[in-house]
Design a protein around this motif. Structure first.
Motif, PDB file in Angstrom:
ATOM      1  N   ASP A  70      10.285 -19.744   0.906  1.00  0.00           N
ATOM      2  CA  ASP A  70       9.862 -18.839   2.272  1.00  0.00           C
ATOM      3  C   ASP A  70       9.621 -17.383   2.115  1.00  0.00           C
ATOM      4  O   ASP A  70       9.056 -16.714   2.703  1.00  0.00           O
ATOM      5  CB  ASP A  70      11.332 -18.915   3.033  1.00  0.00           C
ATOM      6  N   SER A 130      16.401 -16.942   5.861  1.00  0.00           N
ATOM      7  CA  SER A 130      15.238 -16.602   6.724  1.00  0.00           C
ATOM      8  C   SER A 130      15.410 -15.217   7.348  1.00  0.00           C
ATOM      9  O   SER A 130      16.637 -14.488   6.880  1.00  0.00           O
ATOM     10  CB  SER A 130      15.164 -17.592   7.742  1.00  0.00           C
ATOM     11  N   PHE A 161       9.045 -11.614   2.546  1.00  0.00           N
ATOM     12  CA  PHE A 161       8.715 -12.894   2.989  1.00  0.00           C
ATOM     13  C   PHE A 161       7.191 -12.943   2.885  1.00  0.00           C
ATOM     14  O   PHE A 161       6.527 -11.815   2.801  1.00  0.00           O
ATOM     15  CB  PHE A 161       9.085 -13.074   4.483  1.00  0.00           C
TER      16      PHE A 161
END
Length: 171
Positions: A70, A130, A161
């Motif tokens: 991610d 995340s 990210f």
């Protein structure tokens, strides 16, 4: 006058090409011969072309592995008492070259390049961090994934990210 100028330029060009072309036809029986090149600072270094090909292949592999995550970069620093630290980093330089580094004072392990990347990747591929993961969960996941003790003095994590979003956790 033009003829003299033409002859002079021809002789000059031949002399210049002769001076610049210092290649020889000598062969070396050593199949592991390293070629010498100058880097941009003027220092002479050894370059092995098979290493260059391996580095290119390593870069391709690391890039394809990073695309599965991610995030594109991670920088972890965890400090413990008595100058014991764990540092792990996967990053890109301005040219896109992927690098890795592990400085583990706890287990006395110091890696760089592909070996460091592989070590870090094996730990971060299982992370589910995340942009919305809270600080406590992030720290817990990192400590478990990297098999680090929870009694740290300082914890610092920076993640970038793929979309460029940067998260930084300091505890």
């Amino acid at each position: 006058m033009k003829r003299i100028l033409f002859i002079f330029l021809s002789v000059f060009c031949i002399a210049l090409l002769t001076a610049c072309g210092d290649q020889t036809n000598e062969t070396d029986n050593n199949t592991n011969q390293k070629n010498i090149a100058q880097n941009n600072i003027g220092k002479t270094t050894n370059v092995n072309y098979s290493n260059h090909l391996q580095n290119t292949q390593d870069q391709y592999e690391m890039k394809s592995q990073l695309e599965k995550l991610d995030f594109s970069e991670i920088d972890l620093e965890v400090s413990y008492g008595e100058q014991k630290e764990y540092e792990a980093e996967i990053n890109h330089d301005n040219s896109g070259f992927i690098g890795g580094e592990v400085d583990d004072d706890i287990n006395n392990e110091h890696l760089s390049g592909k070996a460091a990347f592989d070590s870090i990747y094996s730990k971060v591929k299982q992370l589910t961090i995340s942009k919305d993961t809270n600080k406590k969960d992030t720290i817990h996941q990192i400590l478990n994934s990297f098999d680090l003790p929870a009694d740290y003095n300082r914890f610092e994590l920076e993640i970038i990210f793929h979309d460029g979003t940067k998260l930084k956790y300091v505890d």
